[in-house]
Design a protein around this motif. Structure first.
Motif, PDB file in Angstrom:
ATOM      1  N   GLN A 100      41.894  -6.211  27.414  1.00 17.22           N
ATOM      2  CA  GLN A 100      40.941  -5.972  26.394  1.00 17.22           C
ATOM      3  C   GLN A 100      41.288  -4.357  26.137  1.00 17.22           C
ATOM      4  O   GLN A 100      41.690  -3.870  27.002  1.00 17.22           O
ATOM      5  CB  GLN A 100      39.397  -6.100  26.858  1.00 17.22           C
ATOM      6  CG  GLN A 100      39.179  -7.487  27.251  1.00 17.22           C
ATOM      7  CD  GLN A 100      37.649  -7.466  27.667  1.00 17.22           C
ATOM      8  OE1 GLN A 100      36.848  -6.568  27.434  1.00 17.22           O
ATOM      9  NE2 GLN A 100      37.624  -8.675  28.371  1.00 17.22           N
ATOM     10  N   ILE A 101      41.321  -3.897  24.781  1.00 20.23           N
ATOM     11  CA  ILE A 101      41.476  -2.668  24.424  1.00 20.23           C
ATOM     12  C   ILE A 101      40.512  -2.285  23.475  1.00 20.23           C
ATOM     13  O   ILE A 101      40.142  -3.035  22.521  1.00 20.23           O
ATOM     14  CB  ILE A 101      43.048  -2.670  23.898  1.00 20.23           C
ATOM     15  CG1 ILE A 101      43.396  -1.356  23.743  1.00 20.23           C
ATOM     16  CG2 ILE A 101      43.105  -3.334  22.605  1.00 20.23           C
ATOM     17  CD1 ILE A 101      44.859  -0.987  23.648  1.00 20.23           C
TER      18      ILE A 101
ATOM     19  N   VAL B 259      41.564   5.622  24.288  1.00 20.08           N
ATOM     20  CA  VAL B 259      41.915   4.291  24.521  1.00 20.08           C
ATOM     21  C   VAL B 259      41.483   3.840  25.681  1.00 20.08           C
ATOM     22  O   VAL B 259      41.513   4.631  26.736  1.00 20.08           O
ATOM     23  CB  VAL B 259      43.479   4.155  24.582  1.00 20.08           C
ATOM     24  CG1 VAL B 259      43.980   2.753  24.789  1.00 20.08           C
ATOM     25  CG2 VAL B 259      44.463   4.703  23.281  1.00 20.08           C
TER      26      VAL B 259
ATOM     27  N   LEU C  77      41.365   0.595  28.234  1.00 18.57           N
ATOM     28  CA  LEU C  77      42.363  -0.603  28.167  1.00 18.57           C
ATOM     29  C   LEU C  77      42.096  -1.368  29.585  1.00 18.57           C
ATOM     30  O   LEU C  77      41.887  -0.734  30.565  1.00 18.57           O
ATOM     31  CB  LEU C  77      43.616  -0.308  28.374  1.00 18.57           C
ATOM     32  CG  LEU C  77      44.975  -1.487  28.647  1.00 18.57           C
ATOM     33  CD1 LEU C  77      44.865  -2.501  27.467  1.00 18.57           C
ATOM     34  CD2 LEU C  77      46.087  -0.826  28.914  1.00 18.57           C
TER      35      LEU C  77
ATOM     36  N   THR D  63      42.819  -4.360  32.282  1.00 14.76           N
ATOM     37  CA  THR D  63      43.559  -5.401  32.621  1.00 14.76           C
ATOM     38  C   THR D  63      43.397  -5.985  33.882  1.00 14.76           C
ATOM     39  O   THR D  63      42.465  -5.335  34.633  1.00 14.76           O
ATOM     40  CB  THR D  63      45.002  -4.906  32.569  1.00 14.76           C
ATOM     41  OG1 THR D  63      45.147  -3.997  33.293  1.00 14.76           O
ATOM     42  CG2 THR D  63      45.488  -4.337  31.252  1.00 14.76           C
TER      43      THR D  63
ATOM     44  N   SER E 222      51.184   1.521  26.901  1.00 16.94           N
ATOM     45  CA  SER E 222      50.253   2.282  26.037  1.00 16.94           C
ATOM     46  C   SER E 222      50.681   3.631  26.044  1.00 16.94           C
ATOM     47  O   SER E 222      50.722   4.334  24.923  1.00 16.94           O
ATOM     48  CB  SER E 222      48.948   1.982  26.481  1.00 16.94           C
ATOM     49  OG  SER E 222      48.608   0.548  26.663  1.00 16.94           O
TER      50      SER E 222
ATOM     51  N   LEU F 295      49.272  -0.703  19.567  1.00 21.08           N
ATOM     52  CA  LEU F 295      48.689  -0.988  21.014  1.00 21.08           C
ATOM     53  C   LEU F 295      48.101  -2.342  20.835  1.00 21.08           C
ATOM     54  O   LEU F 295      48.200  -3.226  21.861  1.00 21.08           O
ATOM     55  CB  LEU F 295      47.557   0.047  21.284  1.00 21.08           C
ATOM     56  CG  LEU F 295      48.220   1.309  21.703  1.00 21.08           C
ATOM     57  CD1 LEU F 295      47.056   2.321  21.871  1.00 21.08           C
ATOM     58  CD2 LEU F 295      49.226   1.029  23.056  1.00 21.08           C
ATOM     59  N   ARG F 296      47.130  -2.825  19.686  1.00 20.55           N
ATOM     60  CA  ARG F 296      46.627  -3.952  19.614  1.00 20.55           C
ATOM     61  C   ARG F 296      47.710  -5.211  19.512  1.00 20.55           C
ATOM     62  O   ARG F 296      47.405  -6.261  20.378  1.00 20.55           O
ATOM     63  CB  ARG F 296      45.702  -4.178  18.293  1.00 20.55           C
ATOM     64  CG  ARG F 296      44.478  -3.299  18.566  1.00 20.55           C
ATOM     65  CD  ARG F 296      43.528  -3.494  17.456  1.00 20.55           C
ATOM     66  NE  ARG F 296      42.709  -2.401  17.303  1.00 20.55           N
ATOM     67  CZ  ARG F 296      41.529  -2.265  17.840  1.00 20.55           C
ATOM     68  NH1 ARG F 296      41.380  -3.102  19.162  1.00 20.55           N
ATOM     69  NH2 ARG F 296      40.773  -1.003  17.937  1.00 20.55           N
TER      70      ARG F 296
ATOM     71  N   VAL G  44      49.039  -5.549  23.145  1.00 20.99           N
ATOM     72  CA  VAL G  44      47.991  -6.156  24.137  1.00 20.99           C
ATOM     73  C   VAL G  44      47.924  -7.634  23.951  1.00 20.99           C
ATOM     74  O   VAL G  44      47.949  -8.520  24.774  1.00 20.99           O
ATOM     75  CB  VAL G  44      46.655  -5.270  24.269  1.00 20.99           C
ATOM     76  CG1 VAL G  44      45.671  -6.247  24.923  1.00 20.99           C
ATOM     77  CG2 VAL G  44      47.136  -3.714  24.599  1.00 20.99           C
TER      78      VAL G  44
END
Length: 187
Positions: A101-102, A113, A115, A117, A128, A175-176, A179
């Motif tokens: 999730q970001i 940001v 993130l 994981t 990232s 980034l989206r 991810v």
């Protein structure tokens, strides 16, 4: 008779004072044993030793406060992860994080940001950082916290003053995509 009472009370006072000094010496010795060992060969005076004890206690109080703040911060992170996982439809498998999730927030020239994981996806953090660097963002601070089987990465960066909205939009998009693309491949 008066002389005898005077000497008895004087002896009593001496005994009381001697006992007080012995008690103070024992208490000081106990205090000194609780302090870290000093390698100095010279013998410090009592006021110096007491100053050292006071400074040591103050340092311990500061460290304790820092540890409490760190604990509170980690507890907030755990709560964030728990809330994000609970709100992520289909994001959990057997109580664990299924997809990364970001969240990206733009605050003026700052870009934050967050993130989340799994433990086995640490490469996403490095990637990232790489994306942010390629887009010209300067990393101000990056940290992570491990909670159960998830890692919360927080990256604070500063983007250039010229067209920060454009840079932020490009960074967000890249980034989206990264991810979301990784979630279909790596999971």
């Amino acid at each position: 008779m008066m002389n005898r009472q005077y000497s008895t009370s004087r002896t009593d006072r001496k005994t009381i004072e001697k006992n007080r000094r012995e008690q103070m010496k024992a208490l000081f010795s106990k205090l000194k044993s609780l302090l870290p060992h000093q390698s100095s060969r010279e013998v410090a005076s009592l006021p110096d030793e007491l100053d050292k004890a006071v400074n040591y206690i103050k340092k311990l109080q500061i460290n304790l406060e820092k540890m409490r703040e760190k604990k509170d911060s980690l507890m907030r992170v755990a709560k964030i992860i728990k809330n994000k996982n609970a709100g992520f439809v289909g994001g959990l498998t057997d109580g664990g994080l299924k997809s990364p999730q970001i969240e990206i927030r733009e605050l003026g020239s700052a870009l934050h940001v967050v993130l989340i994981t799994r433990l086995d996806c640490q490469f996403m953090f490095r990637e990232s950082i790489r994306v942010l660097n390629e887009e010209g963002a300067d990393i101000v601070n990056a940290s992570f916290s491990v909670v159960e089987d998830a890692i919360l990465h927080i990256i604070h960066s500063k983007i250039g003053e010229s067209a920060p909205t454009t840079v932020a939009a490009r960074v967000s998009e890249r980034l989206r995509k990264f991810v979301n693309g990784s979630s279909t491949i790596a999971f």
